[in-house]
Write a protein that holds these residues in place. Structure first.
Motif: not given
Length: 295
Positions: A53-70
């Motif tokens: 349900l969670l896919k690797k392409v979601d990381i790019e699509e929703y900018d998950l790396v930058n958004n979790s850089l906290v």
């Protein structure tokens, strides 16, 4: 995907459920409670990945790396970067390079250290994108300007330990020569390391100055006269050219420098011919670009 792409009703920023799981933080000080909050969300993300349900392409699509850089999302940041290391800056992206976004959004020292630590874990040959440029400025220079040199270098040394013998000065010389003196204070032993081609820092500096046409014999004769035999008699690994050839090519060719370098060792003509016959395709292309004055 079971509502994961729908806007989460409890998200004040309009995030969908995936993004909300990635960026929501514990409402309180960073500590054991916030770390447990972070870990539990990683567990949820892992289950969603296992269910496809969670896919690797979601990381790019929703900018998950930058958004979790906290700092409060550190475990989620590590989850996303371990799954998709290229999101740290190794590919073309619609989003910013994480180590640069630290400064774009006025984040703190912990964020910078998180980004550099992750970058070094997956891209040590690129020094964790420390010397990656955005708008002509490296992340390293931005860190110096924001935190001061001492503070930034203490972080950098934790992520790139001097004891590991990284060629950080060689790399800085190539991509951020204006920072070599600042960095050298904290990595003095790196000045004595040799790169994979066996070249010292002084040799590389000699080659780079010749490649870039920054020294002319008439104005900078001491640069040539004081050059060591190891600098004059070897081959630039990047172009496959002898120093006298570097001085000869491009729009900034300097015939006086060429003559002097050859006078130091006339046998370099033969060495240069052998280098040209054995050079790699990459070196040949680089030489062609220099001859045409485009690099």
């Amino acid at each position: 995907r079971g509502g994961l792409l729908s806007v989460a009703a409890f998200s004040e920023d309009g995030h969908n459920t995936i993004a909300y799981l990635a960026v929501s933080v514990f409402d309180g000080e960073k500590g054991p409670a916030s770390e447990e909050f972070d870990r539990k969300r990683v567990q949820v993300l892992e289950k969603l990945r296992g269910m496809n349900l969670l896919k690797k392409v979601d990381i790019e699509e929703y900018d998950l790396v930058n958004n979790s850089l906290v700092p409060k999302c550190q475990h989620r940041f590590e989850f996303f970067t371990s799954w998709d290391p290229d999101a740290l800056g190794a590919r073309d992206s619609q989003w910013g390079v994480p180590i640069h976004d630290v400064f774009k959004y006025n984040s703190g020292k912990e964020n910078f250290e998180m980004a550099l630590q992750a970058g070094m874990a997956y891209f040590p040959e690129r020094f964790g994108f420390l010397f990656h440029k955005v708008g002509g400025t490296t992340a390293c220079k931005k860190a110096f300007d924001k935190f001061d040199v001492d503070t930034a270098m203490n972080i950098i040394r934790r992520c790139i330990p001097p004891s590991d013998n990284h060629l950080i000065l060689h790399h800085a010389l190539e991509f951020a020569p204006n920072l070599v003196d600042d960095i050298g204070q904290y990595y003095p032993d790196a000045a004595f390391l040799r790169d994979t081609s066996g070249h010292t820092l002084s040799q590389c500096k000699f080659y780079i100055n010749l490649r870039r046409g920054r020294r002319k014999f008439k104005k900078n004769s001491s640069f040539f006269i004081e050059a060591t035999d190891d600098e004059v008699n070897t081959i630039d690994p990047k172009t496959g050219l002898c120093p006298f050839m570097l001085a000869a090519v491009g729009e900034k060719s300097d015939l006086t420098a060429v003559y002097y370098l050859l006078s130091r060792n006339p046998k370099l003509v033969i060495l240069g011919e052998n280098a040209l016959s054995n050079e790699s395709d990459e070196a040949r292309d680089s030489r062609k670009r220099r001859r045409e004055g485009i690099s």
